[in-house]
Write a protein that holds these residues in place. Sequence first.
Motif, PDB file in Angstrom:
ATOM      1  N   LEU A  65       4.234  25.848  -8.166  1.00  0.00           N
ATOM      2  CA  LEU A  65       2.816  25.538  -7.975  1.00  0.00           C
ATOM      3  C   LEU A  65       1.923  26.590  -8.618  1.00  0.00           C
ATOM      4  O   LEU A  65       0.919  26.252  -9.265  1.00  0.00           O
ATOM      5  CB  LEU A  65       2.508  25.442  -6.479  1.00  0.00           C
ATOM      6  CG  LEU A  65       2.941  24.144  -5.796  1.00  0.00           C
ATOM      7  CD1 LEU A  65       2.808  24.272  -4.283  1.00  0.00           C
ATOM      8  CD2 LEU A  65       2.098  22.967  -6.286  1.00  0.00           C
ATOM      9  N   ARG A  66       2.283  27.863  -8.447  1.00  0.00           N
ATOM     10  CA  ARG A  66       1.452  28.920  -9.043  1.00  0.00           C
ATOM     11  C   ARG A  66       1.449  28.809 -10.568  1.00  0.00           C
ATOM     12  O   ARG A  66       0.410  29.000 -11.219  1.00  0.00           O
ATOM     13  CB  ARG A  66       1.954  30.290  -8.590  1.00  0.00           C
ATOM     14  CG  ARG A  66       1.647  30.586  -7.118  1.00  0.00           C
ATOM     15  CD  ARG A  66       1.931  32.035  -6.779  1.00  0.00           C
ATOM     16  NE  ARG A  66       1.517  32.373  -5.427  1.00  0.00           N
ATOM     17  CZ  ARG A  66       2.319  32.386  -4.373  1.00  0.00           C
ATOM     18  NH1 ARG A  66       3.616  32.104  -4.527  1.00  0.00           N
ATOM     19  NH2 ARG A  66       1.853  32.684  -3.170  1.00  0.00           N
ATOM     20  N   GLN A  67       2.620  28.508 -11.161  1.00  0.00           N
ATOM     21  CA  GLN A  67       2.680  28.344 -12.619  1.00  0.00           C
ATOM     22  C   GLN A  67       1.834  27.144 -13.053  1.00  0.00           C
ATOM     23  O   GLN A  67       1.144  27.189 -14.082  1.00  0.00           O
ATOM     24  CB  GLN A  67       4.132  28.154 -13.064  1.00  0.00           C
ATOM     25  CG  GLN A  67       5.003  29.395 -12.873  1.00  0.00           C
ATOM     26  CD  GLN A  67       6.453  29.139 -13.170  1.00  0.00           C
ATOM     27  OE1 GLN A  67       6.822  28.041 -13.581  1.00  0.00           O
ATOM     28  NE2 GLN A  67       7.298  30.146 -12.970  1.00  0.00           N
ATOM     29  N   THR A  68       1.860  26.082 -12.255  1.00  0.00           N
ATOM     30  CA  THR A  68       1.070  24.893 -12.597  1.00  0.00           C
ATOM     31  C   THR A  68      -0.425  25.189 -12.512  1.00  0.00           C
ATOM     32  O   THR A  68      -1.205  24.758 -13.369  1.00  0.00           O
ATOM     33  CB  THR A  68       1.438  23.745 -11.643  1.00  0.00           C
ATOM     34  OG1 THR A  68       2.855  23.560 -11.653  1.00  0.00           O
ATOM     35  CG2 THR A  68       0.759  22.453 -12.078  1.00  0.00           C
ATOM     36  N   ILE A  69      -0.835  25.925 -11.482  1.00  0.00           N
ATOM     37  CA  ILE A  69      -2.260  26.261 -11.337  1.00  0.00           C
ATOM     38  C   ILE A  69      -2.736  27.108 -12.503  1.00  0.00           C
ATOM     39  O   ILE A  69      -3.865  26.948 -12.990  1.00  0.00           O
ATOM     40  CB  ILE A  69      -2.481  26.984  -9.996  1.00  0.00           C
ATOM     41  CG1 ILE A  69      -2.209  26.026  -8.834  1.00  0.00           C
ATOM     42  CG2 ILE A  69      -3.893  27.533  -9.885  1.00  0.00           C
ATOM     43  CD1 ILE A  69      -2.173  26.704  -7.470  1.00  0.00           C
ATOM     44  N   LYS A  70      -1.878  28.021 -12.975  1.00  0.00           N
ATOM     45  CA  LYS A  70      -2.260  28.859 -14.106  1.00  0.00           C
ATOM     46  C   LYS A  70      -2.562  28.026 -15.343  1.00  0.00           C
ATOM     47  O   LYS A  70      -3.420  28.383 -16.167  1.00  0.00           O
ATOM     48  CB  LYS A  70      -1.155  29.858 -14.411  1.00  0.00           C
ATOM     49  CG  LYS A  70      -1.044  30.987 -13.399  1.00  0.00           C
ATOM     50  CD  LYS A  70       0.044  31.968 -13.781  1.00  0.00           C
ATOM     51  CE  LYS A  70       0.167  33.101 -12.769  1.00  0.00           C
ATOM     52  NZ  LYS A  70       1.249  34.040 -13.134  1.00  0.00           N
ATOM     53  N   LEU A  71      -1.851  26.891 -15.509  1.00  0.00           N
ATOM     54  CA  LEU A  71      -2.080  26.039 -16.678  1.00  0.00           C
ATOM     55  C   LEU A  71      -3.503  25.502 -16.712  1.00  0.00           C
ATOM     56  O   LEU A  71      -4.049  25.273 -17.794  1.00  0.00           O
ATOM     57  CB  LEU A  71      -1.072  24.872 -16.685  1.00  0.00           C
ATOM     58  CG  LEU A  71       0.410  25.248 -16.860  1.00  0.00           C
ATOM     59  CD1 LEU A  71       1.276  24.009 -16.755  1.00  0.00           C
ATOM     60  CD2 LEU A  71       0.642  25.949 -18.199  1.00  0.00           C
ATOM     61  N   ARG A  72      -4.122  25.302 -15.529  1.00  0.00           N
ATOM     62  CA  ARG A  72      -5.486  24.749 -15.479  1.00  0.00           C
ATOM     63  C   ARG A  72      -6.502  25.762 -14.978  1.00  0.00           C
ATOM     64  O   ARG A  72      -7.640  25.392 -14.682  1.00  0.00           O
ATOM     65  CB  ARG A  72      -5.529  23.531 -14.548  1.00  0.00           C
ATOM     66  CG  ARG A  72      -4.676  22.349 -14.963  1.00  0.00           C
ATOM     67  CD  ARG A  72      -5.009  21.869 -16.389  1.00  0.00           C
ATOM     68  NE  ARG A  72      -6.392  21.579 -16.587  1.00  0.00           N
ATOM     69  CZ  ARG A  72      -6.951  20.386 -16.344  1.00  0.00           C
ATOM     70  NH1 ARG A  72      -6.212  19.393 -15.943  1.00  0.00           N
ATOM     71  NH2 ARG A  72      -8.229  20.186 -16.553  1.00  0.00           N
ATOM     72  N   SER A  73      -6.113  27.020 -14.845  1.00  0.00           N
ATOM     73  CA  SER A  73      -7.009  28.012 -14.241  1.00  0.00           C
ATOM     74  C   SER A  73      -8.296  28.183 -15.041  1.00  0.00           C
ATOM     75  O   SER A  73      -9.370  28.369 -14.467  1.00  0.00           O
ATOM     76  CB  SER A  73      -6.289  29.360 -14.104  1.00  0.00           C
ATOM     77  OG  SER A  73      -5.872  29.832 -15.379  1.00  0.00           O
ATOM     78  N   TYR A  74      -8.194  28.112 -16.350  1.00  0.00           N
ATOM     79  CA  TYR A  74      -9.396  28.291 -17.168  1.00  0.00           C
ATOM     80  C   TYR A  74     -10.397  27.168 -16.906  1.00  0.00           C
ATOM     81  O   TYR A  74     -11.600  27.409 -16.716  1.00  0.00           O
ATOM     82  CB  TYR A  74      -9.030  28.340 -18.646  1.00  0.00           C
ATOM     83  CG  TYR A  74     -10.252  28.434 -19.541  1.00  0.00           C
ATOM     84  CD1 TYR A  74     -10.913  29.657 -19.708  1.00  0.00           C
ATOM     85  CD2 TYR A  74     -10.756  27.308 -20.180  1.00  0.00           C
ATOM     86  CE1 TYR A  74     -12.048  29.735 -20.503  1.00  0.00           C
ATOM     87  CE2 TYR A  74     -11.883  27.380 -20.979  1.00  0.00           C
ATOM     88  CZ  TYR A  74     -12.532  28.597 -21.140  1.00  0.00           C
ATOM     89  OH  TYR A  74     -13.647  28.672 -21.907  1.00  0.00           O
ATOM     90  N   ASP A  75      -9.898  25.919 -16.893  1.00  0.00           N
ATOM     91  CA  ASP A  75     -10.792  24.784 -16.641  1.00  0.00           C
ATOM     92  C   ASP A  75     -11.402  24.875 -15.244  1.00  0.00           C
ATOM     93  O   ASP A  75     -12.598  24.597 -15.053  1.00  0.00           O
ATOM     94  CB  ASP A  75     -10.025  23.457 -16.777  1.00  0.00           C
ATOM     95  CG  ASP A  75      -9.605  23.196 -18.227  1.00  0.00           C
ATOM     96  OD1 ASP A  75     -10.343  23.632 -19.126  1.00  0.00           O
ATOM     97  OD2 ASP A  75      -8.559  22.578 -18.437  1.00  0.00           O
ATOM     98  N   PHE A  76     -10.581  25.297 -14.272  1.00  0.00           N
ATOM     99  CA  PHE A  76     -11.116  25.418 -12.916  1.00  0.00           C
ATOM    100  C   PHE A  76     -12.229  26.465 -12.867  1.00  0.00           C
ATOM    101  O   PHE A  76     -13.307  26.231 -12.302  1.00  0.00           O
ATOM    102  CB  PHE A  76      -9.998  25.811 -11.947  1.00  0.00           C
ATOM    103  CG  PHE A  76      -8.969  24.730 -11.726  1.00  0.00           C
ATOM    104  CD1 PHE A  76      -9.318  23.392 -11.886  1.00  0.00           C
ATOM    105  CD2 PHE A  76      -7.669  25.037 -11.367  1.00  0.00           C
ATOM    106  CE1 PHE A  76      -8.383  22.389 -11.660  1.00  0.00           C
ATOM    107  CE2 PHE A  76      -6.742  24.045 -11.148  1.00  0.00           C
ATOM    108  CZ  PHE A  76      -7.090  22.719 -11.313  1.00  0.00           C
ATOM    109  N   ALA A  77     -11.990  27.610 -13.449  1.00  0.00           N
ATOM    110  CA  ALA A  77     -12.974  28.700 -13.394  1.00  0.00           C
ATOM    111  C   ALA A  77     -14.229  28.366 -14.182  1.00  0.00           C
ATOM    112  O   ALA A  77     -15.343  28.644 -13.740  1.00  0.00           O
ATOM    113  CB  ALA A  77     -12.337  29.991 -13.914  1.00  0.00           C
ATOM    114  N   SER A  78     -14.063  27.757 -15.344  1.00  0.00           N
ATOM    115  CA  SER A  78     -15.216  27.496 -16.207  1.00  0.00           C
ATOM    116  C   SER A  78     -16.104  26.383 -15.668  1.00  0.00           C
ATOM    117  O   SER A  78     -17.285  26.310 -16.010  1.00  0.00           O
ATOM    118  CB  SER A  78     -14.742  27.132 -17.626  1.00  0.00           C
ATOM    119  OG  SER A  78     -13.929  25.962 -17.590  1.00  0.00           O
TER     120      SER A  78
END
Length: 786
Positions: A631-644
């Motif tokens: 799950l943590r690896q999956t969240i990292k894949l979209r972390s930029y979109d989430f933050a931006s």
Amino acid sequence: MPKTKTIEKTPRTAARRNSTAAPAALSNQAEELMELAVDAAQSRHLPGFLERFAERAARMLSAEWCAVMVFRGRETDSYQTSSGKERPDAAEQTSLVRYARELGKEIVVRPLGADSAALAESLKGKVAVLVPITASDAESLGAICLVREQKTLGEAEQRLLRALASHAALSLENFRRFSQLERSKRQWVEDIDAISDYIVVHDRSWRVVRTNRSLASHLGVPPVALVGEAMSSLRQIAETGSDLPCPFCRDTQQAREEYVVASPERIFLVSTSRTPGVSDDDTRTIHVLKDITDRREAERRYRELFDSIQEGLFFATPDGRFLDVNDAMVRMLGYDARDELLRADVGPHLYPAAAARERFLLALAERGVLRNYEETLRRKDGTLLHTLQNITAVRDSRGNIAQIRGLMLDVTEQKTFQSQLQRERDFNQKILNTTQSMILVLDTAGLISYANRRCFEAGYHKDELIGHRLVDWVETSHRSDFEAALETTAHGQQVENLELPVRRGDASMGHFSISLSPMRDEQDAVNSVVVVMTDITDAALLQAKLAHSEKMATIGRLVSGVAHEVNNPLAAILGFTDLLLENPQVPESAREDLQIILHETQRTKDIVQDLLSFARQRPVQRELVQVNSVLRQTIKLRSYDFASHGVEVVEEFDEKLSPALGDSQQLQQVFLNILNNAYDAVQEAGQRGRIAIRTRLRGESIEVAVTDNGTGIADPERIFDPFYTTKQAGKGTGLGLSICYGIVRAHGGEILCWNNSEQPGSTFVVRVPVANEASVTAALAKEAGR
């Protein structure tokens, strides 16, 4: 002016009078005085008594005329004998009145005619005897005036005159007291009748003794008609529910009672007093019925108004105990009912810090009134309540604060909003200064008025930006596109993701994504434009590579499908060719052709196998998987979109979670697909996005729940059907969740979803079995048998 002679008491004079007076005269005088006393005791009419008194005094002292003068302030009433011709004229009587008012305590004898030139012939040579009438408190009540011939008074006559004056004084005082008593009784009756409250007095036999006019008027009868009537006849007025004959009595053993009774139309406050009557056994009971219907109605309206006010109203003692509060105050402080708050000693609990209460009391004592006083209080559950108060101190006669009255406004929400607004300002400022995008503010003419820190970090200079046109940085061939977008935004519409070539700070050209948003003033008119510029030069190259990769993947899927379709007939050709070559009846000339067919078919099969090798994916691996790590690896894949895009991701992971048995890449595909859908949903909702991911052990399974506050699911029953999608055309195939469903089922688990009941959005739940010794052994055996 003739001399006025004061009679003095001398032993010689008294002895001479006693020697000449007859015993019979003394007996007559005693009888006269006794009759006078009886007459005074029985008389109720003062003028008639005083006239009889004057007649009797004239007869007893052998006077030709007698008058009793009674002083009433500055006025003098004269009561005189009606018989006799020797009456002083008006002028002489006026003089006598004046001398009477000047009397001291002694008897005075003065000749007549001293102040009158025309004295009647019959009165010449005669004297007036003036005897003061003095009350027991030495007040001058009047005088007795006698006209007679004898100019001297013996001791017996002086005693008689003083006895007459004493009788007159006693009679005047008694008549005065009687008159005052009568006036008091009349005034009492008038006062009782003037009272609008209903008053009734009854005796021990429950009979009416007295009523006032208000009660009688209410019943439509004169007050005297009610005297002697039974008290039970008054039940029509109101009823207390008592079994006693009197409808207003409750406890006859109590000297005083007060209670409220009601009739169908009116409400009365009954005040009862019991006092001794004429005899010791007779007790009078007095009932006063005060109509409080209007007061109760006013109290009800006041209470309704008091409780309907949204601000908290309170009355409290200086030590912090509430005397009265309205419903809003009860709600503010988190109590269930008013009585609970009034009974509780909330003073120590109300203030989070004791110093705050001391500061408040000191300020109130100094100023008396506090306006817009900000104070933080504590609710019943311990949470803080921010208030704005207007408070007034009510002081006693010594100047000490006896009561505190105030109005309280709950500004917790405003405080929270202000704090949140400040945090958002700070947050926005940090975003403006730390974001990788360049943010500029233009006026409606296109001139730059603000540029964030990123602009200068990208190589631009302040003097090159502020006050200059942004369009000048756009490539010449695309400036019309930017000006058209600026015009559209100036009319209130937003322009997003306009891709244009723009000159960088180092003079090189880059590919930028530009979004323009209008800013409005209080009149809703556009007064400026916010421009967000993102350098997507590298992203554009990456997108081209991604498109190529997707193209190759599509070709791979196409080749895989075609290869499978071609492989089946090739297998048939190879099989039948082998059969023909093994048949001895086939001629040699044909065998050569069959060999050629077999060779070419085999070559075709090799080509198909090569195509399959190109398109085939890696076989499924069964191994121990740490779900939290996936799950943590999956969240990292979209972390930029989430933050931006301002999407908050909350991780609630059970760190003691056991591993699962499965394919980590396939599970990652499932989680990524769910996260992508959640991200799209919160973006469509148009509010601050929030995605919560929770893991926990549920029985023999590991549960992963993904909750968002997006738009929710239109049809949860069909969400896992192939080709079902709610996205716009070209943005989804409807296969993503159906593939996830297949992957989870292949892992021996389940996947569920539903719309949230108490908040917006939806929840997806994935459950996969926990790895145990048996499942690991079975998986290894299955892999070895392939």
